[in-house]
Design a protein around this motif. Structure first.
Motif, PDB file in Angstrom:
ATOM      1  N   ASP A 154       0.786  -1.172  -0.107  1.00  0.00           N
ATOM      2  CA  ASP A 154      -0.107   0.042  -0.041  1.00  0.00           C
ATOM      3  C   ASP A 154       0.822   1.445  -0.063  1.00  0.00           C
ATOM      4  O   ASP A 154       0.305   2.339   0.298  1.00  0.00           O
ATOM      5  N   PHE A 155       2.017   1.096  -0.336  1.00  0.00           N
ATOM      6  CA  PHE A 155       3.035   2.552  -0.506  1.00  0.00           C
ATOM      7  C   PHE A 155       2.517   2.979  -1.467  1.00  0.00           C
ATOM      8  O   PHE A 155       2.149   2.604  -2.802  1.00  0.00           O
ATOM      9  N   ASN A 156       2.607   4.425  -1.385  1.00  0.00           N
ATOM     10  CA  ASN A 156       2.303   5.336  -2.636  1.00  0.00           C
ATOM     11  C   ASN A 156       0.811   5.140  -3.120  1.00  0.00           C
ATOM     12  O   ASN A 156       0.693   5.316  -4.547  1.00  0.00           O
ATOM     13  N   GLY A 157      -0.139   4.872  -2.318  1.00  0.00           N
ATOM     14  CA  GLY A 157      -1.386   4.735  -2.968  1.00  0.00           C
ATOM     15  C   GLY A 157      -1.841   3.248  -3.288  1.00  0.00           C
ATOM     16  O   GLY A 157      -2.701   3.021  -3.938  1.00  0.00           O
ATOM     17  N   GLY A 158      -0.580   2.432  -3.185  1.00  0.00           N
ATOM     18  CA  GLY A 158      -0.733   1.048  -3.590  1.00  0.00           C
ATOM     19  C   GLY A 158      -0.136   0.869  -4.974  1.00  0.00           C
ATOM     20  O   GLY A 158      -0.065   1.524  -5.858  1.00  0.00           O
ATOM     21  N   ILE A 159       0.687  -0.353  -4.944  1.00  0.00           N
ATOM     22  CA  ILE A 159       1.525  -0.820  -5.952  1.00  0.00           C
ATOM     23  C   ILE A 159       1.434  -2.118  -6.180  1.00  0.00           C
ATOM     24  O   ILE A 159       1.544  -3.128  -5.244  1.00  0.00           O
ATOM     25  N   LYS A 160       0.945  -2.597  -7.220  1.00  0.00           N
ATOM     26  CA  LYS A 160       1.147  -4.055  -7.588  1.00  0.00           C
ATOM     27  C   LYS A 160       2.204  -3.891  -8.810  1.00  0.00           C
ATOM     28  O   LYS A 160       2.100  -3.435  -9.787  1.00  0.00           O
TER      29      LYS A 160
END
Length: 333
Positions: A79-85
């Motif tokens: 959930d870093f930076n608004g969410g990263i996949k």
């Protein structure tokens, strides 16, 4: 039937996706190296504090019979930076048949948080080299003092970016260094003279680089150990990031009891020297501290420090998003 009709009848919608080359990655990270390091440091503090969550499935390493090298699938959700996949598919190009003199090949994919389509593909070579240098320098920053003498063994891509971050983030102006390949040394000197002209490069042999340094960074392709308890007894800090495959080694097992061993992730014990030590029952997970737990001061460093990394996907996710964000701001401006 035209493509517009086919798309309508089969309910097809284009998936917007940008492609970022190795050269573009290099330009972005060189220009913003200190900013990325600050972000990386804060990310590890937040991760260790539990402010952010990270899910890193175990990397999948796939071999092909009778062919040198492997390819790896490295996913991460956070959930870093608004969410990263993100997922990186990276190969070790030891055959060098089509792509010459480029050991890391492949792509980093950034995936839409909700719809799960790939919105960015990023060449993986420079991204991986820079993030490897970056995590090594983050560990070093825990013990860094201005009077430290710094040595580099291995002057390829990772060695170059290590020198750049040392200079631009920590203000280091002098490094001892060695690489057995004279052509690599020449390229390293040319790169440093352009990107860090105020940095002094002291090219030595391997033994003198070790003996004249108090902190040492290893980013080699050595298949036999370089450091042991005798030649490393004076070192305050060692970073080993080159032995990221089972045919490589930088560290002798005699080091296990001489240093506080830290790593970016317990997953780094899946490959290289730590895997061998674990199989010999010389090292267990309980004897290794993860970097995120030191960043938030949960655990203190009491002895000289040995940092080992074979790479984890959270670093790929963070640097991939950073690159795309910087590229997006360039387009907007």
């Amino acid at each position: 039937m035209h493509s517009k009709d086919i798309k309508q009848l089969l309910r097809l919608q284009d998936e917007p996706c940008i492609s970022v080359s190795d050269v573009e990655v290099h330009d972005i990270l060189i220009a913003n190296s200190a900013e990325f390091m600050d972000e990386l440091k804060q990310s590890y503090i937040d991760w260790g504090d539990g402010e952010k969550w990270v899910y890193v499935p175990k990397k999948k390493i796939i071999y092909t019979p009778n062919i040198k090298g492997d390819f790896r699938v490295m996913p991460c959700i956070t959930d870093f930076n608004g969410g990263i996949k993100a997922v990186k598919v990276i190969g070790t190009n030891e055959e060098n048949r089509t792509i010459k003199d480029k050991i890391s090949v492949g792509k980093m994919l950034l995936i839409d948080w909700y719809d799960n389509y790939v919105y960015a593909t990023i060449d993986a070579c420079i991204l991986s080299s820079f993030r490897t240098a970056a995590i090594s320098l983050l560990a070093y920053s825990l013990i860094y003092k201005k009077n430290n003498s710094v040595g580099l063994l291995g002057l390829g891509r990772i060695g170059f970016y290590t020198a750049i971050i040392l200079h631009r983030w920590l203000g280091v102006t002098h490094v001892n260094c060695y690489d057995p390949n004279s052509a690599i040394c020449e390229k390293f000197e040319k790169l440093i003279s352009f990107y860090a002209p105020d940095m002094s490069i002291n090219l030595l042999d391997s033994e003198d680089t070790i003996s004249q340094s108090s902190s040492l960074f290893l980013a080699t392709d050595s298949e036999t150990s370089i450091l042991n308890s005798n030649n490393s007894s004076h070192l305050e800090f060692v970073s080993s990031v080159g032995a990221d495959a089972n045919n490589l080694s930088e560290l002798d097992e005699s080091l296990v009891d001489k240093f506080d061993i830290i790593t970016d992730s317990i997953q780094s014990m899946l490959l290289g020297d730590m895997k061998i030590w674990k199989e010999k029952e010389l090292l267990s997970e309980e004897n290794v501290t993860e970097l995120k737990d030191i960043m938030n001061s949960k655990i203190s460093i009491e002895k000289n420090t040995l940092f080992i990394s074979t790479g984890i996907a959270v670093q790929d996710a963070l640097i991939g998003r950073f690159i795309v964000n910087k590229l997006s701001k360039t387009f907007i401006s």
